[in-house]
Design an enzyme around this catalytic site. Structure first.
Site, PDB file in Angstrom:
ATOM      1  N   HIS A  12     -35.639 -74.625  -5.294  1.00 55.24           N
ATOM      2  CA  HIS A  12     -35.345 -75.209  -3.971  1.00 55.24           C
ATOM      3  C   HIS A  12     -34.148 -76.130  -4.169  1.00 55.24           C
ATOM      4  O   HIS A  12     -34.291 -77.274  -4.580  1.00 55.24           O
ATOM      5  CB  HIS A  12     -36.559 -75.988  -3.466  1.00 55.24           C
ATOM      6  CG  HIS A  12     -36.395 -76.546  -2.091  1.00 55.24           C
ATOM      7  ND1 HIS A  12     -37.356 -76.375  -1.137  1.00 55.24           N
ATOM      8  CD2 HIS A  12     -35.414 -77.279  -1.504  1.00 55.24           C
ATOM      9  CE1 HIS A  12     -36.978 -76.992  -0.021  1.00 55.24           C
ATOM     10  NE2 HIS A  12     -35.800 -77.538  -0.231  1.00 55.24           N
ATOM     11  N   THR A  65     -41.726 -72.010  -0.653  1.00 59.56           N
ATOM     12  CA  THR A  65     -41.132 -73.317  -0.404  1.00 59.56           C
ATOM     13  C   THR A  65     -40.865 -73.445   1.083  1.00 59.56           C
ATOM     14  O   THR A  65     -40.620 -72.456   1.768  1.00 59.56           O
ATOM     15  CB  THR A  65     -39.853 -73.562  -1.239  1.00 59.56           C
ATOM     16  OG1 THR A  65     -39.527 -74.951  -1.201  1.00 59.56           O
ATOM     17  CG2 THR A  65     -38.675 -72.746  -0.765  1.00 59.56           C
ATOM     18  N   CYS A 122     -30.813 -76.843   2.565  1.00 54.79           N
ATOM     19  CA  CYS A 122     -31.209 -76.411   1.211  1.00 54.79           C
ATOM     20  C   CYS A 122     -31.251 -74.886   1.133  1.00 54.79           C
ATOM     21  O   CYS A 122     -31.376 -74.200   2.143  1.00 54.79           O
ATOM     22  CB  CYS A 122     -32.582 -76.957   0.853  1.00 54.79           C
ATOM     23  SG  CYS A 122     -32.671 -78.753   0.750  1.00 54.79           S
TER      24      CYS A 122
END
Length: 161
Positions: free
Chosen positions: A46, A23, A29
Site C-alpha cells: 500500500h 487493502t 495511494c
C-alpha cells in the site's frame, strides 16, 4: 476461504497459503500486487508516495514509498521461492483526491502511478492490469488462487481485473 490478510497504509504483506490480500483507503495511494502465476507466491504493498528522497525522516514503514516498497516486495517474493522472470503485477488507486489548481505537488496520485510503473519496468515485471486515476477512493482484494483483483470504487461499484 482462507482468512484475508489486511494491509494497512505504507505496509507490505505476503500470502503464504493462497490467503487473499486486501487493502482499503486507496485514494492517491496505489495498491501494488506482485505475484507468480500458477503458484502461491503473492504480495501486496500500500504505497503512499513516489520516492523516499522526499522524506526528511531516516526511518519509515517499508511500504510507504514506491522506490523502496516495490524492490522489497520483489526481493522477498524471490526469497520465498518465486521466480523473478515469472512475476506479474496489477495495480489500483492513484486517484486525484484534491483539486490541484496547477500545483504539481497536489497531483500525488498521478505521481504515485508513474513511480510504481517505473519501478516495475526497472525490475522487468509485467504490468498486466490496472485501475488507476479518477477522483474516487478504492478498496482492493487480490485472490492468489485465481489472480483476480476485485476493486470496489466509491460511488462507482465493483469490478474485477
Amino acid at each position: 476461504m482462507n482468512k484475508v490478510i489486511t494491509i494497512g497504509m505504507a505496509e507490505i504483506a505476503y500470502s503464504e497459503l493462497s490467503q487473499p490480500l486486501r487493502t482499503s483507503g486507496l485514494g492517491s495511494c496505489v495498491g501494488v500486487i506482485i505475484y507468480q502465476e500458477g503458484s502461491n507466491h503473492a504480495g501486496m504493498a500500500h504505497i503512499m508516495l513516489p520516492s523516499a528522497s522526499i522524506s526528511t525522516k531516516k526511518v519509515h514503514k517499508i511500504g510507504k514509498f514506491a522506490d523502496v516498497a516495490i524492490p522489497e516486495l520483489t526481493s522477498e517474493l524471490v526469497r520465498r521461492g518465486a521466480s523473478t522472470y515469472r512475476l506479474k503485477a496489477k495495480i489500483a488507486g492513484g486517484a486525484q483526491m484534491f483539486a490541484s489548481s496547477g500545483n504539481e505537488m497536489m497531483r500525488v496520485g498521478e505521481r504515485n502511478v508513474v513511480a510504481v510503473k517505473e519501478q516495475l519496468n526497472q525490475l522487468n515485471i509485467s504490468l498486466v492490469a490496472e485501475d488507476t486515476g479518477g477522483t474516487n477512493g478504492r478498496t482492493i482484494l487480490f485472490d492468489p488462487k485465481t489472480q483476480a483483483l476485485t476493486i470496489r470504487t466509491v460511488h462507482l461499484g465493483t469490478k474485477v481485473i
